[in-house]
Design an enzyme around this catalytic site. Structure first.
Site, PDB file in Angstrom:
ATOM      1  N   LYS A 281      12.159  18.574 -14.754  1.00 51.30           N
ATOM      2  CA  LYS A 281      11.712  19.954 -14.917  1.00 51.30           C
ATOM      3  C   LYS A 281      12.012  20.726 -13.626  1.00 51.30           C
ATOM      4  CE  LYS A 281       7.894  22.456 -17.034  1.00 51.30           C
ATOM      5  NZ  LYS A 281       6.768  22.372 -17.950  1.00 51.30           N
ATOM      6  N   GLU A 366      -5.390  21.568 -30.019  1.00 49.71           N
ATOM      7  CA  GLU A 366      -6.533  22.479 -30.143  1.00 49.71           C
ATOM      8  C   GLU A 366      -7.480  22.057 -31.254  1.00 49.71           C
ATOM      9  OE1 GLU A 366      -3.387  23.406 -29.762  1.00 49.71           O
ATOM     10  OE2 GLU A 366      -3.351  24.603 -27.926  1.00 49.71           O
ATOM     11  N   ARG A 394      -5.222  27.916 -34.355  1.00 51.53           N
ATOM     12  CA  ARG A 394      -4.933  26.629 -34.990  1.00 51.53           C
ATOM     13  C   ARG A 394      -6.180  25.908 -35.464  1.00 51.53           C
ATOM     14  NH1 ARG A 394       0.137  23.649 -32.638  1.00 51.53           N
ATOM     15  NH2 ARG A 394       1.431  25.304 -33.458  1.00 51.53           N
TER      16      ARG A 394
HETATM   17  C1  LIG Z   1      -0.432  25.467 -29.646  1.00 51.18           C
HETATM   18  C2  LIG Z   1      -0.056  25.718 -28.222  1.00 51.18           C
HETATM   19  N1  LIG Z   1      -0.895  25.324 -27.244  1.00 51.18           N
HETATM   20  C3  LIG Z   1      -0.571  25.546 -25.961  1.00 51.18           C
HETATM   21  C4  LIG Z   1       0.602  26.157 -25.645  1.00 51.18           C
HETATM   22  C5  LIG Z   1       0.923  26.470 -24.197  1.00 51.18           C
HETATM   23  N2  LIG Z   1       2.083  25.720 -23.723  1.00 51.18           N
HETATM   24  C6  LIG Z   1       3.299  26.259 -23.717  1.00 51.18           C
HETATM   25  S1  LIG Z   1       4.471  25.237 -23.122  1.00 51.18           S
HETATM   26  C7  LIG Z   1       3.316  24.035 -22.878  1.00 51.18           C
HETATM   27  C8  LIG Z   1       3.744  22.717 -22.280  1.00 51.18           C
HETATM   28  C9  LIG Z   1       4.848  22.155 -23.065  1.00 51.18           C
HETATM   29  O1  LIG Z   1       5.306  21.005 -22.445  1.00 51.18           O
HETATM   30  P1  LIG Z   1       6.658  20.402 -22.949  1.00 51.18           P
HETATM   31  O2  LIG Z   1       6.737  20.478 -24.413  1.00 51.18           O
HETATM   32  O3  LIG Z   1       6.788  19.069 -22.341  1.00 51.18           O
HETATM   33  O4  LIG Z   1       7.759  21.400 -22.399  1.00 51.18           O
HETATM   34  P2  LIG Z   1       8.290  21.577 -20.905  1.00 51.18           P
HETATM   35  O5  LIG Z   1       7.763  22.888 -20.462  1.00 51.18           O
HETATM   36  O6  LIG Z   1       7.811  20.450 -20.079  1.00 51.18           O
HETATM   37  O7  LIG Z   1       9.767  21.593 -21.044  1.00 51.18           O
HETATM   38  C10 LIG Z   1       2.045  24.450 -23.245  1.00 51.18           C
HETATM   39  C11 LIG Z   1       0.817  23.650 -23.120  1.00 51.18           C
HETATM   40  C12 LIG Z   1       1.437  26.560 -26.706  1.00 51.18           C
HETATM   41  N3  LIG Z   1       2.571  27.216 -26.485  1.00 51.18           N
HETATM   42  N4  LIG Z   1       1.094  26.315 -27.972  1.00 51.18           N
HETATM   43 MG   LIG Z   2       7.678  18.396 -20.661  1.00 48.55          MG
END
Ligand SMILES: Cc1ncc(C[n+]2csc(CCOP(=O)(O)OP(=O)(O)O)c2C)c(N)n1
Ligand SMILES: [Mg+2]
Ligand SMILES: CC(=O)[C@@H](O)[C@H](O)COP(=O)(O)O
Length: 622
Positions: A281, A366, A394
């Protein structure tokens, strides 16, 4: 000439020589850093998936093939490769390019996302539609390891095993959610990551082919690999394999050639395949690699130092909430805090630092967070579940069925309630009053300022039953602190009692309404100004009282009109035949796009000037 200059529309990347691809990846990274440093946005997730996106674009044909981005915050590179690089300057701005995939923006965006863990279900739906229609497009989903903690992923994979059709899932594993990733699946992925060398491409494909009865074995033999290499492939990814999803990986997510070859082969197989790709990342920008959490979503910053240009000097509502939660937690050890992968975003991580044994990050889950809280409450604890308004959507049934039906003492700290700005329609927190107020036993509070937020929390801890406290993104309001009428369930706060016109404002709109009120006062108009405070139960006594010497009530709220607070006031007035007209200034039946909060308020007629103008004509309301 830059190689990126030769990328002007979808599929142009296929005309770039393989040897030039690493240079192109570098140019894309420079382009991303330079643009996002000015607009703000989700930098680290995009830097991490540059090569992954390039490899997919070498293999897929756009717009015929369908590529679904989970969450979609990492789709900038995809946008650059599909003819939108010139729009990057308008990223996340009012009227500009979205920070998420939008089918309305390009035919190369197959599905709109913003909330996590939806991509595999959507891809599977598309794969089934393809079978029914007899078409032949490729279908792929890219999902991060953080998003892999969401329950829908497992519902989709469970279903996937029964649907034997080609569908490629790329698991982009950077070992990070926004914060550190959590939970059993995250641990399992870590084991897969460190437990073996990157599989070489032939070994991987051989593994896949060997698992396909008869024809697969023949094909695998055709690869002329040694028996030894066939043996060592049978262990990894057992979890997925047992579910009926073929696992390949982990492979290096910064090696375009290997990924390209793997994806090409994987898409030829008539079955669901999961390719586990390991990425870094923030890759390629030193500050983002060092601080991936900070650069997950970042405001405009100085490229050299990595520092955000406009550092905040005031405290946010989140900060006020976090501080108060710690204070409450010190004296009441029944209090436990829960976040669904938004520890820093909600402030729960500050509580976790003080009381690690009473804080839970459950991952992007959630629904689980709410029922988990119900379990804690049923056992005598006082859970505070801090979730952004739009993500709480959700968990509607969990709130209703698991919490409210049993009248459990769960406190919902609803952050990002109201307009959130640049994230746009998927993230606007405008539905909470509407989806919570109609649930029996639920109490809904919208504090007017930072003091009242802390008072609301105290009150909620002392109460026994479900309570939702909603507060907006950004700076906490310090004004109107001299008005501090003690909390009483279902009672609004009268800031000023006048006559003729009563303005009832909800939560963060009290601040905007203060401007309108001051204008009336300066014009010697003795209007009534009410801080609604309790949205449910409704302060019917106050409405009855206002109806005696007011002919107009104006409700101001930053939420969807239908089912909102204004609707409840209107309904009450109508049902009881009160001699007062009600006008609600809220959001009509629509979704709200991206922009700054002030731009959006102006667009929606929810800024002080527009509301003042509308009230001026209030005697014409029906
Ligand atoms: C239902 C929901 N909960 C929380 C989020 C907030 N959120 C956006 S990206 C993320 C982390 C995602 O991690 P990952 O899928 O590993 O992607 P990365 O950013 O590491 O590439 C979160 C918690 C969201 N978008 N949707
Ligand atoms: Mg990730
Ligand atoms: C993509 C996503 O859902 C989050 O990263 C979100 O953008 C965070 O929003 P805040 O900036 O309000 O914490």
């Amino acid at each position: 000439m830059n190689i990126l200059d030769r990328i002007n529309k979808e599929n142009d990347i296929k005309n770039i020589d393989s040897e030039e691809l690493p240079r192109l990846a570098e140019e894309i990274r420079e382009f991303l850093v330079s643009h996002v440093s000015e607009t703000g946005g989700h930098l680290a997730p995009n830097l991490g998936c540059v090569e992954l996106t390039m490899a997919l674009h070498r293999v897929l044909n756009f717009p015929e093939d369908k590529l679904i981005w989970d969450v979609g915050h990492q789709s900038y590179v995809h946008k650059i490769l599909t003819g939108r690089k010139d729009e990057m300057g308008s990223l996340r701005q009012f009227g500009g390019m979205s920070g998420f995939p939008k089918t309305s923006e390009s035919p190369c965006d197959a599905f709109n996302t913003g909330h996590s863990s939806t991509s595999i279900s959507a891809a599977l739906g598309m794969a089934c539609a393809r079978s029914i229609k007899g078409t032949h497009e490729n279908i792929a989903a890219v999902i991060g390891d953080g998003s892999f903690t969401g329950g829908m992923v497992y519902e989709a994979m469970n279903n996937m095993a029964d649907i034997k059709t080609s569908c490629l899932v790329v698991l982009n594993d950077n070992n990070m959610s926004i914060d550190q990733n959590v939970g059993g699946m995250s641990t399992y992925l870590s084991k897969l990551r460190v437990g073996q060398q990157y599989n070489d491409f032939k070994g991987n494909v051989e593994k896949v082919l060997m698992k396909i009865p008869v024809a697969g074995e023949r094909l695998a033999k055709g690869l002329k690999k040694s028996k030894d290499s066939i043996k060592q492939i049978l262990v990894p990814g057992m979890f997925f394999e047992e579910l009926g999803v073929t696992y390949i990986g982990p492979i290096d997510g910064h090696d375009i050639e290997t990924m390209e070859a793997t994806f090409r082969k994987a898409l030829k197989l008539d079955r669901p395949i999961l390719v586990h790709v390991k990425t870094v990342k923030g890759k390629g920008y030193v500050h983002a690699e060092r601080h991936p959490s900070y650069f997950h979503g970042v405001e405009p910053f100085d490229i050299r130092t990595g520092h955000v240009i406009k550092e905040k000097k005031t405290m946010s509502n989140t900060g006020v909430f976090a501080r108060k939660l710690i204070e409450l937690g010190r004296t009441d050890d029944r209090i436990v805090a829960i976040t669904a992968a938004m520890g820093k975003g909600t402030g729960v991580s500050a509580f976790a630092e003080k009381f690690p044994e009473r804080a839970f990050d459950v991952g992007i889950a959630e629904e689980h967070a709410v029922t988990f809280a119900a379990g804690l409450a049923a056992s005598g604890l006082v859970p505070v579940v801090a979730i952004y308004s739009s993500f709480l959507q959700r968990a509607y049934d969990q709130i209703l069925h698991d919490v409210c039906l049993q009248n459990l003492h769960v406190i919902f700290a609803i952050d990002r309630s109201g307009l959130v700005g640049a994230d746009g329609d998927t993230h606007q927190g405008i539905f909470d009053t509407a989806f919570l107020s109609h649930i029996p036993n639920m109490t809904v509070i919208a504090p007017k300022n930072r003091y009242e937020l802390t008072k609301a929390m105290e009150w909620a801890v002392g109460y026994d039953g479900p309570v939702a406290i909603k507060y907006s993104r950004g700076d906490a309001y310090y004004g109107l602190s001299e008005y501090n009428v003690p909390f009483e369930k279902g009672k609004s706060e009268i800031i000023h009692r006048g006559r003729g016109l009563a303005i009832m404002a909800v939560g963060n709109m009290v601040q905007e309404t203060e401007k309108i009120y001051n204008r009336y006062i300066s014009e010697d108009d003795d209007v009534t100004f009410v801080n609604a405070r309790f949205l449910k139960p409704l302060d019917t006594e106050l409405i009855d009282d206002l109806s005696h010497d007011h002919d107009r009530i104006v409700v101001i709220e930053e939420g969807i009109k239908r089912g909102g607070y204004g609707s409840a006031v209107e309904e009450y007035v109508e049902e009881h035949g009160l001699p007062v007209k009600v006008m609600t200034c809220a959001i009509d039946d629509r979704f709200v796009p991206q922009g700054t909060v002030s731009e959006l308020r102006r667009m929606l007629g929810l800024d002080a000037d527009s509301i003042y103008d509308r009230i001026g004509h209030a005697d014409t309301i029906q």
